[in-house]
Design a protein around this motif. Structure first.
Motif, short mmCIF file in Angstrom:
data_model
loop_
_atom_site.label_atom_id
_atom_site.label_comp_id
_atom_site.label_asym_id
_atom_site.label_seq_id
_atom_site.Cartn_x
_atom_site.Cartn_y
_atom_site.Cartn_z
N UNK A 63 88.89 3.59 -49.26
CA UNK A 63 88.31 4.90 -49.55
C UNK A 63 86.79 4.86 -49.49
N UNK A 64 86.20 3.82 -50.07
CA UNK A 64 84.74 3.70 -50.08
C UNK A 64 84.19 3.61 -48.66
N UNK A 65 84.84 2.81 -47.81
CA UNK A 65 84.37 2.67 -46.43
C UNK A 65 84.49 3.99 -45.67
N UNK A 66 85.58 4.73 -45.94
CA UNK A 66 85.78 6.01 -45.28
C UNK A 66 84.69 7.00 -45.69
N UNK A 67 84.42 7.06 -46.97
CA UNK A 67 83.39 7.99 -47.47
C UNK A 67 82.02 7.59 -46.95
N UNK A 68 81.77 6.30 -46.90
CA UNK A 68 80.48 5.83 -46.39
C UNK A 68 80.33 6.19 -44.91
N UNK A 69 81.43 6.12 -44.18
CA UNK A 69 81.41 6.46 -42.75
C UNK A 69 80.99 7.91 -42.54
N UNK A 70 81.56 8.82 -43.31
CA UNK A 70 81.33 10.25 -43.08
C UNK A 70 80.18 10.82 -43.90
N UNK A 71 79.89 10.22 -45.04
CA UNK A 71 79.01 10.88 -46.01
C UNK A 71 77.78 10.06 -46.37
N UNK A 72 77.44 9.06 -45.56
CA UNK A 72 76.37 8.14 -45.95
C UNK A 72 75.00 8.79 -46.08
N UNK A 73 74.80 9.98 -45.46
CA UNK A 73 73.50 10.64 -45.55
C UNK A 73 73.57 12.01 -46.19
N UNK A 74 74.66 12.32 -46.88
CA UNK A 74 74.77 13.65 -47.47
C UNK A 74 73.67 13.87 -48.51
N UNK A 75 73.25 15.13 -48.72
CA UNK A 75 72.03 15.40 -49.48
C UNK A 75 72.15 15.28 -51.00
N UNK A 76 73.33 15.00 -51.52
CA UNK A 76 73.51 14.85 -52.97
C UNK A 76 74.20 13.53 -53.26
N UNK A 77 73.88 12.89 -54.38
CA UNK A 77 74.47 11.57 -54.67
C UNK A 77 75.99 11.65 -54.81
N UNK A 78 76.67 10.69 -54.18
CA UNK A 78 78.13 10.62 -54.22
C UNK A 78 78.52 9.29 -54.87
#
Length: 629
Positions: free
Chosen positions: A188-203
């Motif tokens: 799950x972490x790798x998937x989120x990092x793949x798609x959301x690594x630069x999103x504008x709010x902390x995840x």
């Protein structure tokens, strides 16, 4: 009090299609739900800025994703704008009606270019690709009342009173057996990092099972000697993403080390890039990004470029050819363009002339950077050339505008280990081989020819990459009168002495044809300045290129293979062995041995002998050594 209803879909029941066909990759649901969560927070922040809402909670804005493998659930939580029951009816129950679009329409006169990610209203339903049942527990900033929405993947839903206490939304996915891979914290972490690594709010990504284990750990031990309690080490949670990636900053705000670190982290490549281009444009479209020129350790790496495309810091896809010119896909980089006309799944682009303008802009910026390097940092440009040459040549072949800008800045590495432009090479060579560019395609195989050139003060250029065959033809087409000749295709004027005496050419031709049993063999007697080379092979440039082209396109079997009649055996009358063959009456055996051996020696300096020819050559060599003894 709860109520039930049917999901309203404007045309027909597309729910099964959404579950199976809307997205090609099922893991994309993470991007969609997190994008929605970021939207909810950004919308609330905008309302606060406009004075239409007040943040009474005061907690840091964030998105939290919690995985509970034991209970088989994923929970996505934000502290954003929340939803009322009416908004759930409008934005959730009516599929394909976008809350983001409605919000933008309402506030379009009051907003600047702040980020609102969602566009299509279908992203939420991507969660049904992995979940059997989904619940939404939400509290709107307007009412403070919790509302719970539940759907089991059919076309019915229920709405009841929720349990959430603070503003925001909690989405709980009950993961199906087929999608249990997403219950693994690391997956799950790798998937989120793949798609959301630069999103504008902390995840933040949380493992609920690990948290429970931590709670059950024994209390800290007491050190008996000093009676001090050793407190357990507290590890502060860190967001999985970078909310302010380097490409969002101005180039003058970024250091060299920051560029290198961003490259290492984004592409997991610990080889330093050669250089980079920072893209930053606001008009006529918004585009930011960084393109890196990687150092290539071998030729195969030229197909391994990787350019990530983002829309408002949300990952869309890699190597989208509509936006990124094909030749630039040899690079590595990040491009973020909020104005991209995406289709419903965000991953594909609508056919839009606007996209072509983006591609043209990127091409121009790359060419401008290379020209600037040539003019202002020429030594670095030459140092980089061997690595960037395949990319630039490919660009010239694929994009006429790129070639037009780069044609005067193309370099050629010479056999003297210098770098020259085409005009510089032709200026140097005009007295000995005007408008001919001699080139080396295999440094080792053509070493004898290189030596001859160097001994006579001549220079050839190295063109050893697979891209060079079509590139040569391209250069000839755009430079009238210029002819590229492989170093073994012709004899440059400077290699010759006085005019050769052709008196014995007919005799020598007959001898070699008879010994080699080849009546089609072309033989030419020349007066070479060098006395070290008795014989050499010239290969027809036109025939060789035709054969290589046919081989490249899988048509080698359709034409005649290049045989002996495409080769010319050059005999150096300035060498004692050729002089003996021409003027002395040698016995038949000696003549046969000499002719066969001179031909094989010339062939060996040009190409690899066939197994049979090599066997004969070795056997003949042993016989000649025996005769000497």
């Amino acid at each position: 009090m709860s109520k039930q209803g049917n999901l309203s879909i404007h045309s027909e029941n597309i729910f099964p299609i959404i579950k199976k066909w809307l997205y090609s990759d099922h893991d994309i649901f993470t991007r969609e739900l997190i994008s929605n969560a970021c939207d909810a927070i950004l919308k609330f922040k905008k309302l606060c800025d406009l004075g239409e809402a007040t943040d009474t909670v005061g907690e840091p804005f964030k998105v939290t994703v919690t995985v509970n493998e034991k209970e088989k659930i994923l929970v996505f939580e934000d502290n954003g704008i929340g939803m009322t029951e009416e908004e759930i009816e409008k934005y959730i129950n009516q599929i394909a009606f976008s809350g983001a679009e409605d919000f933008l329409e309402k506030y379009k006169d009051k907003m600047d270019q702040d980020q609102i990610i969602g566009h299509f209203g279908l992203g939420f339903y991507s969660a049904f690709m992995v979940a059997g049942t989904i619940t939404i527990d939400t509290v709107s900033y307007q009412t403070g009342t919790a509302v719970k929405w539940t759907c089991d993947g059919g076309t019915t839903y229920s709405i009841s009173e929720g349990s959430r206490e603070t503003r925001g939304t909690t989405i709980t996915l009950h993961i199906t057996e087929e999608s249990k891979e997403f219950l693994n914290f690391y997956t799950l972490s790798q998937t989120i990092e793949k798609y959301c690594s630069f999103m504008p709010l902390p995840i933040y990504v949380v493992d609920a099972c690990r948290e429970e284990t931590a709670k059950d750990e024994p209390t800290p031990e007491v050190n008996e000697e000093d009676n001090e309690v050793k407190a357990p080490e507290v590890v502060e949670p860190k967001p999985i993403n970078d909310t302010h990636p380097l490409y969002t900053k101005q180039p003058n705000e970024c250091s060299v080390e920051e560029y290198k670190e961003f490259y290492r982290k984004t592409f997991m490549d610990f080889h330093e890039p050669l250089f980079w281009i920072h893209l930053n444009m606001d008009y006529p479209f918004r585009l930011k990004g960084i393109l890196y020129f990687p150092k290539l350790s071998h030729e195969l790496e030229t197909i391994e470029g990787r350019i990530k495309l983002y829309n408002n810091q949300v990952f869309v896809a890699e190597n989208i050819k509509e936006v990124i010119p094909e030749f630039l896909l040899l690079l590595k980089g990040v491009i973020d363009c909020p104005d991209l006309p995406l289709n419903v799944s965000r991953s594909l682009l609508q056919n839009d002339g606007f996209v072509k303008k983006i591609a043209d802009y990127i091409t121009k910026k790359v060419a401008d950077k290379l020209i600037s390097l040539y003019k202002k940092e020429n030594e670095d440009y030459k140092k980089f050339w061997d690595d960037i040459a395949p990319f630039i040549k490919y660009g010239c072949l694929r994009e006429s505008k790129f070639y037009d800008k780069m044609k005067d800045y193309l370099l050629f590495k010479t056999t003297d280990d210098t770098y020259v432009t085409l005009s510089e090479y032709l200026e140097t060579a005009k007295e000995t081989h005007e408008n001919k560019v001699f080139y080396v395609s295999n440094k080792d195989q053509q070493s004898q020819y290189i030596t001859l050139f160097k001994e006579n003060g001549l220079s050839a250029v190295y063109l050893e990459h697979s891209i060079d065959n079509p590139f040569i033809s391209h250069m000839e087409m755009h430079n009238q009168g210029v002819k590229f000749m492989r170093i073994d295709a012709d004899i440059a004027g400077a290699l010759k002495g006085e005019e050769a005496d052709k008196t014995h050419e007919e005799k020598l031709t007959g001898l070699f044809r008879k010994v080699l049993n080849n009546e089609q063999l072309k033989v030419s007697v020349e007066n070479l300045k060098s006395q070290s080379v008795p014989s050499m092979i010239l290969v027809s440039e036109e025939s060789r290129r035709m054969q290589e082209m046919m081989k490249m396109y899988g048509m080698a079997g359709m034409g005649m293979p290049m045989g002996q009649n495409e080769l010319t055996l050059v005999l150096n009358q300035n060498h004692p062995l050729i002089d003996s063959l021409a003027h002395k009456d040698l016995d038949e055996e000696t003549t046969s041995l000499l002719c066969a051996h001179l031909y094989d020696l010339a062939l060996l300096a040009n190409q690899t002998l066939s197994p049979e020819a090599m066997h004969n050559f070795l056997e003949r060599s042993n016989k000649l050594l025996g005769m000497i003894l």
